[in-house]
Each structure stands twice: as structure tokens, then as C-alpha cells.
Design an enzyme around this catalytic site. Structure first.
Site, short mmCIF file in Angstrom:
data_model
loop_
_atom_site.label_atom_id
_atom_site.label_comp_id
_atom_site.label_asym_id
_atom_site.label_seq_id
_atom_site.Cartn_x
_atom_site.Cartn_y
_atom_site.Cartn_z
N GLU A 107 36.08 -16.16 -42.55
CA GLU A 107 35.13 -15.40 -42.96
C GLU A 107 35.06 -15.34 -44.47
OE1 GLU A 107 34.67 -11.42 -41.55
OE2 GLU A 107 34.79 -12.27 -39.25
N HIS A 120 27.49 -1.64 -31.79
CA HIS A 120 27.27 -2.45 -32.77
C HIS A 120 27.57 -4.07 -32.32
CE1 HIS A 120 27.89 -3.98 -36.75
NE2 HIS A 120 28.17 -3.19 -37.13
N HIS A 150 38.36 -13.24 -45.57
CA HIS A 150 39.11 -13.01 -44.49
C HIS A 150 39.32 -13.82 -43.68
CE1 HIS A 150 36.46 -9.23 -46.11
NE2 HIS A 150 37.91 -9.07 -46.33
N HIS A 154 38.59 -5.46 -37.29
CA HIS A 154 38.74 -6.77 -36.31
C HIS A 154 39.64 -7.88 -37.05
CE1 HIS A 154 35.56 -9.71 -37.55
NE2 HIS A 154 35.55 -9.01 -38.60
N TYR A 168 27.25 -3.60 -50.24
CA TYR A 168 27.50 -4.10 -48.79
C TYR A 168 28.12 -2.62 -48.06
CZ TYR A 168 29.82 -6.39 -44.90
OH TYR A 168 30.06 -6.60 -43.64
N HIS A 187 40.54 -6.91 -40.98
CA HIS A 187 39.92 -6.44 -42.03
C HIS A 187 38.96 -5.43 -41.48
CE1 HIS A 187 38.04 -10.26 -40.51
NE2 HIS A 187 36.84 -9.58 -41.05
FE LIG Z 1 34.98 -9.92 -40.40
#
Ligand SMILES: [Fe+2]
Length: 451
Positions: free
Chosen positions: A353, A304, A377, A347, A362, A383
Site C-alpha cells: 500500500e 468497518h 506499508h 492489519h 488523514y 500498520h
Molecule cells: Fe493498510
């Protein structure tokens, strides 16, 4: 035609193909446009006398010595000094600027909001701007603010410019018209617009009520991100950015111009519309972009990439590779990676963010992150997927899978974001958001091979 005796005769196109009426394609181009024939001087910027009796005037968006400089030459009915008189301060209580650190508000945490509802109150672009977070410092031109706008009424004989910021507008509901000094931008959901610092405009409601998000960029202008090994294609293509053609009005009515300057609002009274630029040329202009033309690039075998792979625009800071703001788009795309946990991983991030949902669902949060809603976040706060998303992604049969009906975005900044009192106390904060990770249980018991 005798081809043998006239071998150099070319067939010329009469109309540009695929361009949208009223707009000129390209990102940061040096455009030229005139609303009356011959209004734009050719071969020079500042003739002794301009055609039609217009005044020549330069609008500088960068320092004169910046490389490349960004500026636009305007040929207008009156010079801007006629659209600016004595100022008096006014209050727009919901529109805040950094630094705005409320001692009664805790910004440390993971936050999520439902869509801010409309009220019965008539609100314009100015009175309907509700600040959610601020970051950095407007006085030193670093950082940003995020806003929700709720607009039900057009500005009439009322104009605005922000000396503080470039405004990135992300509509979520309704249609707006930005009538600017340099032309008209009509904007609807799935499009974005950039209104440059210093540009005068009014906002009209084409279809209401209108709701959306704004990123107010105090720093360097947004630009296209470096593409690195991706090369020249995909992501946001320069041709899909559209600047308006020149448009002007010659209207002599008492009018107000509101100015945002160092986080404060001021108003001045003038006798005419300031939207009087008949012709212009230059590379400092408003523009819009259709998010449906964004071509996402992603993992095609395993793993990813970082979300930066979805950057539409980036506003640099003084530190290379570390943006003042990245505008990142999460839209429909195919997921094909093998043996991979496909949603965004867990992460913590030095950047903060702020996300908004334009429509759909989402992938990291199937529940609770609703269209019109936002989440934050903040710097270095953990999160990631909620329990449902984790279980689903961990146990899915991994064939090609289309993420459909989804369009969210992120304003990501290198600075921590501080909640306003409105965001903490009045906006529909989801008090239970933090609980979305509560049911993630310990699975480790020391048994090798256990998954
Ligand atoms: Fe993030």
C-alpha cells in the site's frame, strides 16, 4: 404549430446539458470528434482518400483479438512514421522502472515521507519525474512504479510517450496542461488524469510550480471496479469521466520525441509537431476525472468495510479479484457507525500500500502524514492507527461525525514495492515514523470486562 396535424414533432436539445466545454462524458465510450468539419469519415474507417488529405491510422491499446478491443482511429496530417526517426538513448536518472532492486536500500519496513520540496532547478515533466517505488517487471508488463513529479517548466517542441505504461496522474499542487494527440486535458488538484500507453503528448505548466503523484501502470489498463451488491450507483460514476475533444496543430519546427520503452529512454528528432490528429473515433483515449464527484459508500450501522470500498479504478491482473493496481480514494465522508472503532484497523496485507496525501488530515494518522507526503506499508508489514488516533477513536462519543478537509489516496498493488535510492536517501524520509506505534501499551492483565 398545429399539434393535431403534426403529432410527431419533437423538440430537440441544441446543447448537451452539464457537459464540460472541451470534453466528452463517459468511461470507455466509443467517442467520435473532429476539429474540422467533415474530417471524420462516416460509416467506415479507412476510405481510399481521407478528407483534407489526412492519413488514417489506428492506435491499438489492446491486442486486436482482445474482447472488447480498445483502439482509436486517427485522421492526421502526417502518419506517425513521420514522427519517429532514428533513436538514441538518453538518461533520465531519477525515472526508474521495475525491476529496480538497489542492494543498498532496505525496502522492508514502514516508511513515510514529507512532501518532496521544489528546488531552484528548472524541471519539466520528464526531468522532474522522481521515482519512489517500483514493483513487478516492466518487461513482462506486470506491476507499477510510483513517482513524485516536480514540474516548473513547460515542454517546448518536446514530446513524450511511454510504450511501457499507462500513466495515472494525481496532482497535488499547481495546474498542468496535457496537450495530447487526441486533445487537451487541463488538470488541477482534486482531479486525476489517465494517459494511455503509446499516446504522444507534451506537458505545459499553467500554474506552477506543480507537484503531484504518478502511478505508472505496466499492466492491463485501469477500469471501473465491479460493484457487486452495491449496484449501479455511487462510487465513481461513468458519466463523470471526461475525454478531450480533438485538437491539432500544424506546426513545422524542429522537435524531439522522447520514448520510454522497456524502462529505457530514447529520443528522436523530427521536423514538426506530432500533435496533428484532426479527427478521431474510438475507445482508447486519455481522460480525466474529478475526485469530488466520487460518491463514497460505507458502514451505516457498525463495523468497518475493507478499504476496497473506496476503489475509484482498478487495473486487473491475471488473477480474478487480485488487482495489479487499485486506485483508492479516502475523501470527506460521514462516520456514523455505532459501537465501532472507526479509523482503519490494524492489519497486515499481502498487497502493498502506497499512500499519498492531496490535502488535509488523514484519520488514522492525525500528525505527520502531510499534504504532498507519502507513506508505504509494504507486503505483509503491520500498520494501523498511531497512539493518538487509537486513543481518540477508542474514547470518542460516537455521534454522526463528518470527516472534513481530507483527501488521500492509495496505489495498492499485489507486488512488493522496492524503494529507489532517491526515496531512501534523497527524499525527506521521516526516520521516526516507525515510532508512531511505540507508545501503544499493553492493556491486558487478565481482568475480564476491562477495556
Ligand atoms: Fe493498510
Amino acid at each position: 404549430m398545429n399539434r393535431q396535424t403534426d403529432p410527431h414533432k419533437l423538440t430537440q436539445a441544441s446543447t448537451p446539458v452539464g457537459t464540460h466545454a472541451g470534453y466528452m462524458p463517459g468511461f470507455g465510450n466509443d467517442f467520435e470528434t473532429e476539429a474540422l468539419p467533415g474530417a471524420l469519415p462516416q460509416g467506415m474507417n479507412s476510405p481510399q482518400r481521407c478528407n483534407y488529405g489526412l492519413y488514417g491510422e489506428q492506435l491499438s491499446g489492446t491486442a486486436f483479438t482482445a474482447n472488447p478491443p480498445e483502439r482509436t482511429w486517427c485522421y492526421r496530417i502526417r502518419p506517425s512514421v513521420k514522427h519517429s526517426h532514428r533513436y538514441e538513448k538518453i538518461d533520465l536518472p531519477y525515472w526508474k522502472s521495475a525491476p529496480c532492486v538497489d542492494p543498498d536500500v532496505i525496502s522492508l519496513g514502514q516508511y513515510r515521507w514529507d512532501a518532496v520540496p521544489h528546488s531552484d532547478e528548472g524541471l519539466t515533466w520528464l526531468t522532474g519525474m522522481h521515482t519512489m517505488t517500483t514493483a513487478g517487471d516492466v518487461n513482462t508488463q506486470v506491476g507499477m512504479a510510483s513517482h513524485i513529479y516536480l514540474v516548473t517548466e513547460s515542454m517546448v517542441d518536446d514530446y513524450f510517450f511511454s510504450a511501457d505504461s499507462e500513466m495515472l496522474v494525481v496532482p497535488q499542487e499547481g495546474r498542468l496542461r496535457f496537450a495530447t494527440e487526441l486533445g487537451i486535458i487541463d488538470l488541477e488538484p482534486k482531479e486525476i488524469a489517465i494517459i494511455p500507453r503509446g499516446l504522444v503528448y507534451r506537458v505545459e505548466v499553467l500554474e506552477g510550480p506543480a507537484r503531484g503523484f504518478v502511478c505508472e501502470n505496466y499492466g492491463q489498463k485501469f477500469e471501473l471496479p465491479g460493484r457487486g451488491p452495491i449496484g449501479a450507483n455511487c462510487m465513481a460514476n461513468p458519466r463523470d469521466f471526461k475525454a478531450p475533444v480533438a485538437a491539432f496543430e500544424d506546426r513545422e519546427v524542429p522537435s524531439n520525441v522522447t520514448v520510454k520503452w522497456c524502462g529505457q529512454f530514447h529520443t528522436t528528432k523530427i521536423d514538426q509537431s506530432p500533435l496533428d490528429v484532426v479527427a478521431w473515433h474510438g475507445n482508447y483515449a486519455p481522460y480525466k476525472y474529478d475526485l469530488r464527484t466520487y460518491c463514497p459508500v460505507g458502514a451505516i450501522l457498525f463495523d468497518h468495510p475493507d478499504p476496497s470500498i473506496f476503489t475509484v479504478l482498478t487495473a486487473p491482473s491475471g488473477q480474478p479479484g487480485t488487482a495489479n493496481i487499485d486506485f483508492v480514494l479516502f475523501r470527506e465522508r460521514w462516520m456514523v457507525a455505532e459501537d465501532t472503532f472507526r479509523p482503519p484497523w490494524y492489519h497486515k496485507n499481502i498487497m502493498s500500500e502506497l499512500m499519498g496525501n492531496i490535502y488535509g488530515q488523514y484519520d488514522a494518522k492525525p500528525q505527520g502524514f502531510v499534504p504532498g507526503g507519502m507513506s508505504l506499508h509494504n507486503m505483509m508489514l503491520p500498520h494501523g492507527p498511531d497512539r493518538e488516533a487509537f486513543d481518540k477513536a477508542s474514547n470518542a462519543n460516537l455521534g454522526p461525525d463528518k470527516l472534513d478537509n481530507t483527501m488521500s489516496f492509495m496505489f495498492e498493488t499485489r507486488f512488493p514495492q522496492h524503494l529507489t535510492a532517491f526515496a531512501a536517501n534523497e527524499a525527506p524520509l521521516q526516520d521516526d515514523y516507525i515510532d508512531c506505534w511505540t507508545s501503544l501499551e499493553k492493556k491486558f492483565d487478565g481482568t475480564p470486562g476491562k477495556k
